[in-house]
Design a protein around this motif. Sequence first.
Motif, PDB file in Angstrom:
ATOM      1  N   CYS A 275      -8.917 -15.112   7.008  1.00 20.54           N
ATOM      2  CA  CYS A 275      -7.712 -14.557   6.499  1.00 20.54           C
ATOM      3  C   CYS A 275      -6.654 -15.308   6.884  1.00 20.54           C
ATOM      4  O   CYS A 275      -6.629 -16.252   7.831  1.00 20.54           O
ATOM      5  CB  CYS A 275      -7.542 -13.158   7.154  1.00 20.54           C
ATOM      6  SG  CYS A 275      -7.680 -12.982   8.933  1.00 20.54           S
TER       7      CYS A 275
ATOM      8  N   PRO B  28       0.228 -12.972   6.662  1.00 21.56           N
ATOM      9  CA  PRO B  28       0.724 -12.178   5.579  1.00 21.56           C
ATOM     10  C   PRO B  28       1.766 -12.938   5.061  1.00 21.56           C
ATOM     11  O   PRO B  28       2.714 -13.659   5.351  1.00 21.56           O
ATOM     12  CB  PRO B  28       1.289 -10.849   6.082  1.00 21.56           C
ATOM     13  CG  PRO B  28       1.392 -11.244   7.446  1.00 21.56           C
ATOM     14  CD  PRO B  28       0.547 -12.387   7.968  1.00 21.56           C
TER      15      PRO B  28
ATOM     16  N   GLU C 247       6.461  -8.917   3.325  1.00 23.94           N
ATOM     17  CA  GLU C 247       6.357  -7.754   4.078  1.00 23.94           C
ATOM     18  C   GLU C 247       6.017  -6.801   2.739  1.00 23.94           C
ATOM     19  O   GLU C 247       6.614  -6.884   1.890  1.00 23.94           O
ATOM     20  CB  GLU C 247       7.658  -7.826   5.101  1.00 23.94           C
ATOM     21  CG  GLU C 247       7.396  -8.143   6.318  1.00 23.94           C
ATOM     22  CD  GLU C 247       6.636  -7.754   7.000  1.00 23.94           C
ATOM     23  OE1 GLU C 247       6.250  -6.679   7.330  1.00 23.94           O
ATOM     24  OE2 GLU C 247       5.812  -8.624   7.786  1.00 23.94           O
ATOM     25  N   GLU C 248       5.536  -5.681   3.048  1.00 18.78           N
ATOM     26  CA  GLU C 248       5.186  -4.818   2.244  1.00 18.78           C
ATOM     27  C   GLU C 248       6.479  -3.667   2.463  1.00 18.78           C
ATOM     28  O   GLU C 248       6.883  -3.478   3.547  1.00 18.78           O
ATOM     29  CB  GLU C 248       3.714  -4.235   2.274  1.00 18.78           C
ATOM     30  CG  GLU C 248       2.664  -5.253   2.498  1.00 18.78           C
ATOM     31  CD  GLU C 248       2.126  -5.173   1.101  1.00 18.78           C
ATOM     32  OE1 GLU C 248       2.440  -4.276   0.129  1.00 18.78           O
ATOM     33  OE2 GLU C 248       1.296  -6.228   1.019  1.00 18.78           O
TER      34      GLU C 248
ATOM     35  N   ASP D 240      -9.892  -4.599   1.881  1.00 23.71           N
ATOM     36  CA  ASP D 240      -9.263  -5.248   2.837  1.00 23.71           C
ATOM     37  C   ASP D 240     -10.145  -6.123   3.714  1.00 23.71           C
ATOM     38  O   ASP D 240      -9.521  -6.889   4.415  1.00 23.71           O
ATOM     39  CB  ASP D 240      -8.257  -4.296   3.537  1.00 23.71           C
ATOM     40  CG  ASP D 240      -7.058  -3.838   2.940  1.00 23.71           C
ATOM     41  OD1 ASP D 240      -6.712  -4.559   2.015  1.00 23.71           O
ATOM     42  OD2 ASP D 240      -6.947  -2.460   3.142  1.00 23.71           O
TER      43      ASP D 240
ATOM     44  N   LYS E 247      -5.101  -6.654   5.504  1.00 25.48           N
ATOM     45  CA  LYS E 247      -4.839  -5.953   4.319  1.00 25.48           C
ATOM     46  C   LYS E 247      -4.897  -7.081   3.087  1.00 25.48           C
ATOM     47  O   LYS E 247      -4.352  -8.135   3.486  1.00 25.48           O
ATOM     48  CB  LYS E 247      -3.339  -5.371   4.344  1.00 25.48           C
ATOM     49  CG  LYS E 247      -2.897  -4.772   2.847  1.00 25.48           C
ATOM     50  CD  LYS E 247      -1.418  -4.475   2.528  1.00 25.48           C
ATOM     51  CE  LYS E 247      -1.201  -3.630   1.400  1.00 25.48           C
ATOM     52  NZ  LYS E 247      -1.957  -2.572   1.047  1.00 25.48           N
TER      53      LYS E 247
ATOM     54  N   GLN F 250      -5.889 -10.665   4.437  1.00 22.55           N
ATOM     55  CA  GLN F 250      -4.876 -11.328   5.043  1.00 22.55           C
ATOM     56  C   GLN F 250      -4.474 -10.355   6.320  1.00 22.55           C
ATOM     57  O   GLN F 250      -4.534  -9.279   6.404  1.00 22.55           O
ATOM     58  CB  GLN F 250      -3.568 -11.427   4.388  1.00 22.55           C
ATOM     59  CG  GLN F 250      -3.848 -12.299   3.102  1.00 22.55           C
ATOM     60  CD  GLN F 250      -2.602 -12.490   2.395  1.00 22.55           C
ATOM     61  OE1 GLN F 250      -1.836 -11.740   2.455  1.00 22.55           O
ATOM     62  NE2 GLN F 250      -2.622 -13.659   1.475  1.00 22.55           N
TER      63      GLN F 250
ATOM     64  N   HIS G 259      -2.126  -8.620   8.841  1.00 24.99           N
ATOM     65  CA  HIS G 259      -0.955  -7.603   8.490  1.00 24.99           C
ATOM     66  C   HIS G 259      -0.533  -7.095   9.715  1.00 24.99           C
ATOM     67  O   HIS G 259      -0.992  -6.825  10.727  1.00 24.99           O
ATOM     68  CB  HIS G 259      -1.602  -6.526   7.588  1.00 24.99           C
ATOM     69  CG  HIS G 259      -0.770  -5.413   7.210  1.00 24.99           C
ATOM     70  ND1 HIS G 259       0.123  -5.857   6.037  1.00 24.99           N
ATOM     71  CD2 HIS G 259      -0.314  -4.453   7.506  1.00 24.99           C
ATOM     72  CE1 HIS G 259       1.013  -4.725   5.695  1.00 24.99           C
ATOM     73  NE2 HIS G 259       0.838  -3.891   6.716  1.00 24.99           N
ATOM     74  N   ASP G 260       0.792  -7.085   9.703  1.00 24.20           N
ATOM     75  CA  ASP G 260       1.659  -6.593  10.967  1.00 24.20           C
ATOM     76  C   ASP G 260       1.086  -5.076  11.166  1.00 24.20           C
ATOM     77  O   ASP G 260       1.292  -4.373  10.223  1.00 24.20           O
ATOM     78  CB  ASP G 260       3.251  -6.610  10.592  1.00 24.20           C
ATOM     79  CG  ASP G 260       3.831  -6.108  11.847  1.00 24.20           C
ATOM     80  OD1 ASP G 260       3.369  -5.443  12.650  1.00 24.20           O
ATOM     81  OD2 ASP G 260       5.386  -6.123  11.800  1.00 24.20           O
TER      82      ASP G 260
ATOM     83  N   SER H 142       3.675  -2.525  10.390  1.00 24.99           N
ATOM     84  CA  SER H 142       4.277  -2.476   8.996  1.00 24.99           C
ATOM     85  C   SER H 142       3.564  -1.597   7.881  1.00 24.99           C
ATOM     86  O   SER H 142       2.302  -1.699   7.938  1.00 24.99           O
ATOM     87  CB  SER H 142       4.406  -4.005   8.461  1.00 24.99           C
ATOM     88  OG  SER H 142       4.801  -4.052   7.234  1.00 24.99           O
ATOM     89  N   SER H 143       4.349  -0.832   7.060  1.00 21.67           N
ATOM     90  CA  SER H 143       3.536   0.000   6.270  1.00 21.67           C
ATOM     91  C   SER H 143       2.351   0.628   6.655  1.00 21.67           C
ATOM     92  O   SER H 143       1.223   0.489   6.122  1.00 21.67           O
ATOM     93  CB  SER H 143       3.283  -0.969   4.909  1.00 21.67           C
ATOM     94  OG  SER H 143       2.711  -0.278   3.896  1.00 21.67           O
TER      95      SER H 143
ATOM     96  N   ALA I 247      -3.181  -0.212   5.564  1.00 19.67           N
ATOM     97  CA  ALA I 247      -3.867  -1.440   6.135  1.00 19.67           C
ATOM     98  C   ALA I 247      -4.650  -1.107   7.100  1.00 19.67           C
ATOM     99  O   ALA I 247      -4.659  -0.101   7.605  1.00 19.67           O
ATOM    100  CB  ALA I 247      -2.999  -2.592   6.307  1.00 19.67           C
TER     101      ALA I 247
END
Length: 450
Positions: free
Chosen positions: A35, A38, A41-42, A91, A321, A324, A326-327, A330-331, A335
Amino acid sequence: MRVCFKVSTLIRRAFTLPVSPSAVGCRAAQSRLFCSAPSSEEKPRPSMLRHLTSKIKATGPITVAEYMREVLTNPVTGYYVRNNMLGPDGDFITSPEISQIFGELIGVWILSEWMGAGQPKQLQLVELGPGKGSLASDVLRVFSQLRSVLGEASVSLHLVEVSPALSRIQAQTLTGNQSQEADTEDELVYRRGETAAGLPVNWYRRLDDVPAGFSIVLAHEFFDALPVHKFQRTPKGWREVLVDIDPEKPEQLRFVAAPAPTLASSTLVQAGERRSHVEVCAEGGVIIQQLARRITEDGGAALIADYGHDGTKTDTFRGFKGHQLHDVLSSPGSADLTADVDFSYLRRMAGGGVACLGPVNQRTFLRNMGIDSRMQVLLRNCSDASTRKQLISSYDVLTNPAKMGERFHFFSLLHPSRLEIPKRPEGLKLEKNPTPAPLPVAGFTELKFS
């Protein structure tokens, strides 16, 4: 040695399995290992974020374990409940999705341990978090091919799955249209089915609901998704890492350190711990204790395969996610969240009532199980250049140290009697008989195929 011979014979017989399209090519081309960062950002998923911020405003910062539990398994907005996260459109990808060879060798391991336990009349195959059902499907195909080995043993499949969406996919994979949901939500078995060969398949939400009896339990990429508590060493001692609302950005979450010791930081951090940051999966410890108790009382074994380490790593909490990184904050709910399994912790929690083997890396386990010999058979019987290339590619993904070969590990719980040294045979020439060696355990012991 007789058992070693039996296991080697099992593997050789399994190598006669016909190759399917899923064996010659990658069932999917990518895993969580491959991966990138990201790309952007989503936007936060409003429902989950609103739920979490409301909880934090009402009760204060929450533990990372509670955050993971809510994000992944909340019955309304949880990631595992709402999403089909497996496969090239999901994912992440798991080893059974890459090649059927992986599942074939796991099937041989199960049969070898069933034989090592004295071939009990009942064999319950239990899988925790069975994904799309690919691993169970491959294992059952090995059982069908080696049905003469199982004889009159009663075989059944028991799946522990919290995701209704995944349970439907598993049912289609394993039973076609031969499954039915329970009439009410409070039934322990919430779905029942039958494979084409007539094997019963039952679905449960909890391991405790699986009936007692001789069982071999599989947990492939299951423990890494269980909630972890995170702890940070500070000048004032160990402090638990919590999730809070960012005061400058009310729509964002952040990590903070608890101002004082918590119950978790006071009880879960091992005395003498030298690392500065520690992750402890208390829920995983409870499940290991359940497995150990079942094995002690009813016999059987458990095989755990996962990202992991033996008490050496620190901060491994991460998100995925769309293949990749993913934080994790975040969101939330959109994810996958995961943390490497600490096998040293699982070993401590298992206690002295069971024998623990491993962890050994996936490359070692699969080679001990005969993956090289299986590949030779497939390549020898394959004349198509494209198919040969795909076979070699899937083998590389599973065994290459830079890919899955050394990042995934295998760990097993066995009944202590499984590793007992056989009694020396009695006779007039006893002094000439060598001391018997413990019976080998496939995958964790290098077996000879000559």
